[in-house]
Scaffold this motif. Structure first.
Motif, short mmCIF file in Angstrom:
data_model
loop_
_atom_site.label_atom_id
_atom_site.label_comp_id
_atom_site.label_asym_id
_atom_site.label_seq_id
_atom_site.Cartn_x
_atom_site.Cartn_y
_atom_site.Cartn_z
N ASP A 184 -34.75 -25.82 -59.56
CA ASP A 184 -35.07 -24.88 -57.65
C ASP A 184 -34.32 -24.01 -57.81
O ASP A 184 -33.37 -24.24 -58.93
N TYR A 216 -28.35 -20.64 -55.39
CA TYR A 216 -28.82 -21.82 -55.61
C TYR A 216 -29.35 -21.97 -56.84
O TYR A 216 -30.79 -22.30 -57.32
N SER A 238 -30.96 -25.51 -58.77
CA SER A 238 -30.54 -27.24 -59.03
C SER A 238 -31.18 -27.62 -60.07
O SER A 238 -32.77 -26.80 -61.02
N ASP A 264 -24.29 -20.88 -57.48
CA ASP A 264 -24.11 -21.68 -57.07
C ASP A 264 -24.55 -23.34 -57.60
O ASP A 264 -26.15 -23.40 -57.89
N SER A 304 -24.07 -26.12 -58.25
CA SER A 304 -23.73 -27.67 -57.65
C SER A 304 -25.50 -29.03 -57.91
O SER A 304 -24.86 -29.90 -58.15
N GLY A 305 -25.57 -28.09 -58.27
CA GLY A 305 -26.83 -29.20 -58.24
C GLY A 305 -28.00 -29.87 -59.22
O GLY A 305 -28.30 -29.57 -60.36
N VAL A 306 -27.06 -28.96 -60.60
CA VAL A 306 -27.74 -28.19 -62.09
C VAL A 306 -27.61 -29.99 -62.55
O VAL A 306 -26.65 -30.64 -62.13
N SER A 307 -28.20 -30.63 -62.93
CA SER A 307 -27.93 -31.67 -63.29
C SER A 307 -28.20 -31.93 -65.79
O SER A 307 -27.89 -32.64 -65.84
N ALA A 340 -21.38 -28.20 -61.37
CA ALA A 340 -21.75 -28.99 -61.79
C ALA A 340 -21.04 -29.90 -62.73
O ALA A 340 -20.97 -28.37 -64.27
#
Length: 106
Positions: A2, A15, A17, A45, A47-50, A80
């Motif tokens: 996303d 962002y 993710s 950003d 922070s939402g990357v898996s 992340a």
């Protein structure tokens, strides 16, 4: 994956993710390079990357290079651990400006 874009004067913030991989990284690359065309400093950003593979890293490198050519700031924010592991493996954690949070920059 996303992707969302936000304006936080004077920055554009992208962002990312989910999984940034061979399938989704072309979209990330396109968004990052399109943002660079607006001639504004860019924060990405993560922070939402898996998960991030080398193609995702390549998209970030292209954005960083485009920013440098235009003398614009480009930094990674809230990376992340999954993405940081890949950046460290490639030793790019020493190349990219990396900030712990968006508030540290803005």
């Amino acid at each position: 994956m996303d992707i969302q874009i936000e304006y936080r004067t004077p920055y554009m913030v992208v962002y990312l993710s989910g999984e940034v991989d061979l399938h989704s990284s072309p979209s990330a690359r396109e968004v990052i390079l399109d943002c660079m065309k607006k001639k504004m400093p860019l924060l990405v950003d993560l922070s939402g990357v898996s998960y991030m593979d080398s193609s995702g890293v390549a998209s970030l490198v292209e954005g960083y290079q485009a920013a440098r050519k235009q003398s614009l700031d480009f930094a990674l924010v809230a990376v992340a651990q999954s993405a940081m592991n890949v950046l460290k493996l490639a030793r790019l954690d020493k190349v990219f400006p990396i900030h712990a949070s968006l508030d540290d920059v803005v």
